[in-house]
Design an enzyme around this catalytic site. Sequence first.
Site, PDB file in Angstrom:
ATOM      1  N   HIS A 148     -39.100 -20.345 -25.567  1.00 38.10           N
ATOM      2  CA  HIS A 148     -40.011 -21.405 -25.997  1.00 38.10           C
ATOM      3  C   HIS A 148     -41.384 -21.264 -25.352  1.00 38.10           C
ATOM      4  CE1 HIS A 148     -36.763 -23.769 -27.968  1.00 38.10           C
ATOM      5  NE2 HIS A 148     -36.031 -23.087 -27.124  1.00 38.10           N
TER       6      HIS A 148
ATOM      7  N   GLU B 216     -42.375  -0.727  -7.151  1.00 44.17           N
ATOM      8  CA  GLU B 216     -42.774   0.125  -6.025  1.00 44.17           C
ATOM      9  C   GLU B 216     -42.321   1.565  -6.204  1.00 44.17           C
ATOM     10  OE1 GLU B 216     -43.503  -2.506  -2.024  1.00 44.17           O
ATOM     11  OE2 GLU B 216     -41.664  -1.329  -2.163  1.00 44.17           O
TER      12      GLU B 216
ATOM     13  N   LYS C 171     -53.366  -4.067   2.995  1.00 51.43           N
ATOM     14  CA  LYS C 171     -53.143  -4.316   4.421  1.00 51.43           C
ATOM     15  C   LYS C 171     -54.372  -3.918   5.238  1.00 51.43           C
ATOM     16  CE  LYS C 171     -48.103  -3.675   4.402  1.00 51.43           C
ATOM     17  NZ  LYS C 171     -46.981  -2.875   4.951  1.00 51.43           N
TER      18      LYS C 171
END
Length: 442
Positions: free
Chosen positions: A305, A284, A419
């Site tokens: 792995h 951010e 949003k």
Amino acid sequence: MLQLDLSKLSSFLPDDYLVSRTQGLELAHTMLQESNGPGGEFTGWVKLPANYDKVEFERIKGAAKKIRTDSQVLVVIGIGGSYLGARAVIELLNSNNYNLKKKDTPDILFVGNSLSTDAMLETIALIGNRDFSINVISKSGTTTEPAVAFRIFKSLIEARYGKQAAAKRIYATTDKARGALKTLADTEGYETFVVPDDIGGRYSVLTAVGLLPIATAGIDIDALMSGAQSAMDALAVPGLKNVGWQYAAARHALYEDGKRIEILAGYEPSFRFFAEWWKQLYGESEGKQGKGLFPASVEFTADLHSMGQYIQDGHRNLFETVIRFEQPSGKLLIPIDPDNVDGLNFLAGKDLSFVAEQALRGTILAHVDGGVPNILITLPAIRADVVGWLIYFYEYVCGLSGYLLQVNPFDQPGVEAYKKNMFALLGKPGYEDRKAELESRL
């Protein structure tokens, strides 16, 4: 307390990468210390470890003690910086298996960080018939995910205890004077704690936002703050010997050299959510205006792995920062096997931490040989003061790094895009035109 090893960068960067950034570092440092750079109104965290509200700090400890006395579960409702920091510290210091352990502190369950029906129902089932309290964390009280979760759990706790008794089990960490949650808390009589006006969510772990859940988990928050203050004092001293300046310069130099991904590698399973907190902090803060390193994380040796193949042989656009804790909490010797079925008797009698150390050292060398620059950060042990130091270090380096990139490290304009679309699609009043346009595209 923190040792920074940049020796494995010598084959990747010019000798003057640190000196050549002196002017930029001096400016960035001054802007942080004097709160006069872009976003300077949100740099209250810079001197927080010395200037925090001591009265509220004691109230936090008192509330945590009450929760430990009357509750078997604390439900923490928040998203982003309103939960990641607390969870990072609790898991790092008390284990990623904290809720599974036998203990005299409550389980800590985190909700309000997703919109998953399954996750919400599971949390309710995990509480069961146990006594619980709620810590709802939101500056405004209107952020969708935590607001929805609070509606649900407020209804549950009031049904369990009655409205008046439930109010004594709800703790609101919110704006000091205004907002929907503050208004509700004052009306209902919840105990409240402050989200400071001058500290953004991702820098707020050392405020009440993080400290109440952390203290409820039995962690020594005095030691946590003491470690952060030690880091604050050390990093306030300008100059190229400052480990924050060195790390910020290395990150910036690698970025300008074409490295676009920083991988934070931890060797402790309990470090996982610290890395998640770090990813939000840097993602951010730096990711704007088409700039910024992409923060990723791995858990070694497990991810050697899986992701290890890509790190070793994939596209060379990344570097690693490795976190090493020197002293484990105990010893575990590897036993001998008379049949030596696995061929590992050469390790018999050795401490497991010795094996882990050689794995770390060998991995760094392999990755450097594979073209991956490596930075090593060494800390003495997993302790509250050490974690406080590390938190402040990463916050300070983040501020420096953002200013070196010439972005505002304290805003997040890109977060608003999703949003607005979500509100429109949900039918929020005032978004009717946007709703029609989005549905036509879908």
